[in-house]
Design a protein around this motif. Structure first.
Motif, PDB file in Angstrom:
ATOM      1  N   LYS A   1      25.791-100.153  55.109  1.00 39.44           N
ATOM      2  CA  LYS A   1      24.536-100.799  55.511  1.00 39.44           C
ATOM      3  C   LYS A   1      23.952-101.744  54.465  1.00 39.44           C
ATOM      4  O   LYS A   1      23.333-102.746  54.798  1.00 39.44           O
ATOM      5  CB  LYS A   1      23.485 -99.725  55.823  1.00 39.44           C
ATOM      6  CG  LYS A   1      23.328 -99.428  57.285  1.00 39.44           C
ATOM      7  CD  LYS A   1      22.464 -98.214  57.520  1.00 39.44           C
ATOM      8  CE  LYS A   1      20.994 -98.531  57.657  1.00 39.44           C
ATOM      9  NZ  LYS A   1      20.232 -97.337  58.085  1.00 39.44           N
ATOM     10  N   GLN A   2      24.102-101.383  53.205  1.00 38.99           N
ATOM     11  CA  GLN A   2      23.438-102.141  52.134  1.00 38.99           C
ATOM     12  C   GLN A   2      24.454-102.536  51.065  1.00 38.99           C
ATOM     13  O   GLN A   2      24.363-102.089  49.928  1.00 38.99           O
ATOM     14  CB  GLN A   2      22.337-101.295  51.466  1.00 38.99           C
ATOM     15  CG  GLN A   2      21.256-100.840  52.411  1.00 38.99           C
ATOM     16  CD  GLN A   2      20.249 -99.915  51.735  1.00 38.99           C
ATOM     17  OE1 GLN A   2      19.138-100.318  51.437  1.00 38.99           O
ATOM     18  NE2 GLN A   2      20.637 -98.669  51.489  1.00 38.99           N
TER      19      GLN A   2
ATOM     20  N   ALA B   1      20.184 -95.916  48.430  1.00 41.06           N
ATOM     21  CA  ALA B   1      19.104 -95.635  47.486  1.00 41.06           C
ATOM     22  C   ALA B   1      19.127 -94.151  47.141  1.00 41.06           C
ATOM     23  O   ALA B   1      19.446 -93.311  47.982  1.00 41.06           O
ATOM     24  CB  ALA B   1      17.764 -96.015  48.104  1.00 41.06           C
TER      25      ALA B   1
ATOM     26  N   ILE C   1      16.714 -91.249  45.210  1.00 36.00           N
ATOM     27  CA  ILE C   1      15.453 -90.845  44.581  1.00 36.00           C
ATOM     28  C   ILE C   1      15.726 -89.577  43.783  1.00 36.00           C
ATOM     29  O   ILE C   1      16.300 -88.627  44.314  1.00 36.00           O
ATOM     30  CB  ILE C   1      14.382 -90.542  45.648  1.00 36.00           C
ATOM     31  CG1 ILE C   1      14.153 -91.748  46.552  1.00 36.00           C
ATOM     32  CG2 ILE C   1      13.074 -90.085  44.990  1.00 36.00           C
ATOM     33  CD1 ILE C   1      13.420 -91.395  47.852  1.00 36.00           C
TER      34      ILE C   1
ATOM     35  N   MET D   1      12.447 -91.277  39.471  1.00 36.91           N
ATOM     36  CA  MET D   1      13.022 -92.624  39.468  1.00 36.91           C
ATOM     37  C   MET D   1      13.663 -92.921  40.808  1.00 36.91           C
ATOM     38  O   MET D   1      13.923 -92.036  41.611  1.00 36.91           O
ATOM     39  CB  MET D   1      14.076 -92.756  38.364  1.00 36.91           C
ATOM     40  CG  MET D   1      15.185 -91.715  38.452  1.00 36.91           C
ATOM     41  SD  MET D   1      16.369 -91.774  37.088  1.00 36.91           S
ATOM     42  CE  MET D   1      17.377 -93.189  37.569  1.00 36.91           C
ATOM     43  N   LEU D   2      13.908 -94.200  41.007  1.00 32.22           N
ATOM     44  CA  LEU D   2      14.713 -94.653  42.143  1.00 32.22           C
ATOM     45  C   LEU D   2      15.878 -95.452  41.581  1.00 32.22           C
ATOM     46  O   LEU D   2      15.687 -96.334  40.740  1.00 32.22           O
ATOM     47  CB  LEU D   2      13.894 -95.551  43.064  1.00 32.22           C
ATOM     48  CG  LEU D   2      14.702 -96.174  44.196  1.00 32.22           C
ATOM     49  CD1 LEU D   2      14.897 -95.186  45.333  1.00 32.22           C
ATOM     50  CD2 LEU D   2      14.051 -97.435  44.726  1.00 32.22           C
TER      51      LEU D   2
ATOM     52  N   TRP E   1      20.397 -96.448  42.504  1.00 34.91           N
ATOM     53  CA  TRP E   1      21.360 -96.772  43.549  1.00 34.91           C
ATOM     54  C   TRP E   1      22.662 -96.037  43.321  1.00 34.91           C
ATOM     55  O   TRP E   1      23.012 -95.720  42.194  1.00 34.91           O
ATOM     56  CB  TRP E   1      21.596 -98.296  43.574  1.00 34.91           C
ATOM     57  CG  TRP E   1      20.314 -99.001  43.799  1.00 34.91           C
ATOM     58  CD1 TRP E   1      19.422 -99.412  42.845  1.00 34.91           C
ATOM     59  CD2 TRP E   1      19.707 -99.309  45.058  1.00 34.91           C
ATOM     60  NE1 TRP E   1      18.309 -99.960  43.435  1.00 34.91           N
ATOM     61  CE2 TRP E   1      18.462 -99.917  44.786  1.00 34.91           C
ATOM     62  CE3 TRP E   1      20.104 -99.142  46.388  1.00 34.91           C
ATOM     63  CZ2 TRP E   1      17.609-100.341  45.803  1.00 34.91           C
ATOM     64  CZ3 TRP E   1      19.255 -99.570  47.389  1.00 34.91           C
ATOM     65  CH2 TRP E   1      18.037-100.163  47.092  1.00 34.91           C
TER      66      TRP E   1
ATOM     67  N   TYR F   1      28.263 -91.442  44.324  1.00 34.62           N
ATOM     68  CA  TYR F   1      27.851 -90.306  45.164  1.00 34.62           C
ATOM     69  C   TYR F   1      28.870 -89.169  45.063  1.00 34.62           C
ATOM     70  O   TYR F   1      28.513 -88.012  44.859  1.00 34.62           O
ATOM     71  CB  TYR F   1      27.709 -90.781  46.609  1.00 34.62           C
ATOM     72  CG  TYR F   1      27.400 -89.692  47.614  1.00 34.62           C
ATOM     73  CD1 TYR F   1      26.129 -89.122  47.680  1.00 34.62           C
ATOM     74  CD2 TYR F   1      28.371 -89.235  48.499  1.00 34.62           C
ATOM     75  CE1 TYR F   1      25.835 -88.119  48.599  1.00 34.62           C
ATOM     76  CE2 TYR F   1      28.097 -88.241  49.429  1.00 34.62           C
ATOM     77  CZ  TYR F   1      26.830 -87.684  49.471  1.00 34.62           C
ATOM     78  OH  TYR F   1      26.554 -86.693  50.385  1.00 34.62           O
TER      79      TYR F   1
ATOM     80  N   ARG G   1      23.192-101.915  39.241  1.00 34.14           N
ATOM     81  CA  ARG G   1      23.383-103.217  39.878  1.00 34.14           C
ATOM     82  C   ARG G   1      23.406-104.334  38.842  1.00 34.14           C
ATOM     83  O   ARG G   1      24.078-105.345  39.027  1.00 34.14           O
ATOM     84  CB  ARG G   1      22.273-103.465  40.903  1.00 34.14           C
ATOM     85  CG  ARG G   1      22.304-102.469  42.057  1.00 34.14           C
ATOM     86  CD  ARG G   1      21.212-102.740  43.074  1.00 34.14           C
ATOM     87  NE  ARG G   1      19.902-102.703  42.454  1.00 34.14           N
ATOM     88  CZ  ARG G   1      18.764-103.049  43.045  1.00 34.14           C
ATOM     89  NH1 ARG G   1      18.808-103.486  44.296  1.00 34.14           N
ATOM     90  NH2 ARG G   1      17.621-102.972  42.421  1.00 34.14           N
TER      91      ARG G   1
ATOM     92  N   ASP H   1      20.865 -93.794  54.716  1.00 37.92           N
ATOM     93  CA  ASP H   1      21.007 -94.828  53.692  1.00 37.92           C
ATOM     94  C   ASP H   1      20.205 -94.506  52.434  1.00 37.92           C
ATOM     95  O   ASP H   1      20.006 -95.376  51.580  1.00 37.92           O
ATOM     96  CB  ASP H   1      20.645 -96.214  54.236  1.00 37.92           C
ATOM     97  CG  ASP H   1      19.227 -96.280  54.772  1.00 37.92           C
ATOM     98  OD1 ASP H   1      18.486 -95.298  54.631  1.00 37.92           O
ATOM     99  OD2 ASP H   1      18.872 -97.326  55.353  1.00 37.92           O
ATOM    100  N   ALA H   2      19.746 -93.263  52.326  1.00 37.73           N
ATOM    101  CA  ALA H   2      19.031 -92.832  51.121  1.00 37.73           C
ATOM    102  C   ALA H   2      19.289 -91.344  50.902  1.00 37.73           C
ATOM    103  O   ALA H   2      19.454 -90.586  51.868  1.00 37.73           O
ATOM    104  CB  ALA H   2      17.535 -93.084  51.259  1.00 37.73           C
TER     105      ALA H   2
ATOM    106  N   HIS I   1      13.711 -95.104  30.847  1.00 35.94           N
ATOM    107  CA  HIS I   1      14.199 -95.678  29.585  1.00 35.94           C
ATOM    108  C   HIS I   1      13.046 -96.112  28.680  1.00 35.94           C
ATOM    109  O   HIS I   1      13.246 -96.371  27.498  1.00 35.94           O
ATOM    110  CB  HIS I   1      15.123 -96.876  29.871  1.00 35.94           C
ATOM    111  CG  HIS I   1      14.387 -98.088  30.362  1.00 35.94           C
ATOM    112  ND1 HIS I   1      13.843 -98.172  31.631  1.00 35.94           N
ATOM    113  CD2 HIS I   1      14.088 -99.249  29.768  1.00 35.94           C
ATOM    114  CE1 HIS I   1      13.246 -99.337  31.783  1.00 35.94           C
ATOM    115  NE2 HIS I   1      13.377-100.013  30.667  1.00 35.94           N
TER     116      HIS I   1
END
Lengths: 137, 137
Positions: free
Chosen positions: A18-19, A24, A26, A37-38, A40, A46, A60, A88-89, A103
């Motif tokens: 999808k992306q 995403a 969390i 934090m968020l 990818w 995963y 990214r 998708d999350a 950070h």
């Protein structure tokens, strides 16, 4: 109640198509429920997270796997992984080693609160570590 | 500690340029700290959220503003908006009217927990409402 969840029996997987190959992720503190934090994940990140029990993201900006804590030592030990309705999350419940996910040295990356309907802001987090001491570049 | 936050005085804004005009928005229950959902905001959605105190997202599939609750009635009253270190994500503390954020009728969209290192999953959420009764299409 009527059943509308279209899960097939067995495992479900995130929908990486999808992306641009990313979902995403969390991270939430398993102890305090603070949202940390968020970030990818691509499919490799995963799968490595599931296999190792340590949070692995995809950077990214650096375009490569980011094993959280690989530089700072502040790993995230994963207690739970939840996936959202449209796949998708994901939500990770983590034990944040070192006490800070950001950070910048704050426990959470969300250390600034908007005030006055967005016309101003304040720093609400407290620094756990000095970034210059941890990231010796 | 050394200061590395590069905020200018006054208001900071999300960086909408980074992700095709969108930022990620996490909604968290202000009462229980449950993470409810992840959605997206464009600049218009962000500004309307700040101005109205109700969560407004941008629907990537419908390509338009999504005033949360406009169909179901389940608005999100926004108590707090926090912005993350690199300004491409916000965290909303919300009071979720109707008790359920997910269109599937669960309080949280993250109602499925991965088990057996991702080889299986279980539904951990409880349905608050019947989607077929709420979304009469």
């Amino acid at each position: 109640m009527s059943e509308t969840i279209n899960d097939k029996p067995g495992a479900i997987r995130p929908d990486f198509a999808k992306q641009d190959g990313l979902i995403a992720a969390i991270a939430q503190c398993v102890h305090t429920r603070e949202v940390l934090m968020l970030a990818w994940m691509n499919e490799e990140a995963y799968d490595e997270t599931l296999a190792t029990g340590r949070a692995v993201y995809y950077s990214r900006s650096r375009k490569k796997l980011w094993r959280k804590g690989e530089e700072s030592g502040n790993q995230q030990v994963v207690h739970d992984i939840r996936i959202d309705c449209d796949r998708d999350a994901v939500l990770l419940w983590v034990d944040q080693k070192g006490g800070a996910a950001c950070h910048e040295g704050f426990s959470s990356c969300f250390f600034r609160k908007m005030t006055e309907k967005g016309a101003s802001h304040e720093v609400i987090g407290e620094r756990v570590f000095d970034p210059k001491a941890v990231y010796k570049k």
